[in-house]
Design a protein around this motif. Structure first.
Motif, short mmCIF file in Angstrom:
data_model
loop_
_atom_site.label_atom_id
_atom_site.label_comp_id
_atom_site.label_asym_id
_atom_site.label_seq_id
_atom_site.Cartn_x
_atom_site.Cartn_y
_atom_site.Cartn_z
N UNK A 51 -0.22 11.60 -18.48
CA UNK A 51 -1.60 11.11 -18.55
C UNK A 51 -2.36 11.74 -17.40
N UNK A 52 -3.66 11.61 -17.34
CA UNK A 52 -4.43 12.31 -16.30
C UNK A 52 -3.97 12.03 -14.86
N UNK A 53 -3.48 10.84 -14.58
CA UNK A 53 -3.09 10.49 -13.21
C UNK A 53 -1.59 10.41 -12.99
N UNK A 84 -0.78 9.17 -9.10
CA UNK A 84 -1.70 9.07 -7.98
C UNK A 84 -2.25 7.65 -7.94
N UNK A 85 -2.81 7.28 -6.81
CA UNK A 85 -3.40 5.96 -6.67
C UNK A 85 -4.53 6.03 -5.65
N UNK A 86 -5.61 5.31 -5.89
CA UNK A 86 -6.68 5.26 -4.89
C UNK A 86 -6.25 4.47 -3.64
N UNK A 87 -5.09 3.80 -3.71
CA UNK A 87 -4.61 2.99 -2.59
C UNK A 87 -3.67 3.73 -1.66
N UNK A 88 -3.48 5.04 -1.85
CA UNK A 88 -2.61 5.81 -0.95
C UNK A 88 -3.12 5.73 0.49
N UNK A 89 -2.21 5.65 1.43
CA UNK A 89 -2.59 5.61 2.85
C UNK A 89 -2.34 6.92 3.56
N UNK A 90 -1.75 7.90 2.87
CA UNK A 90 -1.48 9.19 3.48
C UNK A 90 -1.18 10.23 2.43
N UNK A 91 -1.00 11.49 2.86
CA UNK A 91 -0.77 12.58 1.93
C UNK A 91 0.68 13.02 1.86
#
Length: 137
Positions: A36-38, A53-60
């Motif tokens: 899916x796209x994410x 992926x998540x908008x809640x990530x705290x780092x890369x």
């Protein structure tokens, strides 16, 4: 019934994760089950892995030295298969670890290779039968 159902791994760069993990999981006999796209999911051995992926990530990057998951270990087949994967891995974004102790960094009866991807995630490739006849758990 016991067993692992799935593992969800959050990634900062989905395109890179798809390339790196896609190569490794495909080489280990996993198959992509959904995309899916994410994110996407890969199944094998009765369980599946999801990369998203998540908008809640705290780092890369993944810090395997912090509390949490240190690495995932995969059954990789014969020692020759582990060897071939270790040779091919750098062309697919994976860096060999513990190369000075390869293939027995886990001990004399444990035949395995360790890899780290560009996001800092570590994977262990465990041979089905170690030199000397020992087998992994």
């Amino acid at each position: 019934m016991t067993g692992l159902h799935h593992v969800e791994i959050w990634v900062a760069d989905l395109a890179t994760a798809r390339a790196e993990w896609g190569w490794l999981l495909g080489a280990l006999g996993f198959s992509r089950r959904s995309e899916w796209p994410d994110g996407e999911s890969w199944a094998g051995g009765g369980a599946y892995l999801t990369f998203t992926t998540s908008p809640n990530l705290t780092g890369a990057t993944h810090d395997r030295r912090a509390p949490g998951v240190n690495h995932l270990a995969f059954r990789a087949g014969a020692p020759a298969t582990v060897d071939a994967l270790m040779v091919a891995a750098p062309d697919h974004g994976w860096r060999p670890l513990y190369h000075d102790r390869y293939p027995h960094a886990g001990g004399p009866d444990h035949y395995a290779g360790w890899l780290e991807n560009s996001a800092g995630f570590k994977a262990e490739l465990v041979a089905s039968k170690a030199v000397g006849g020992a087998t992994p758990l």
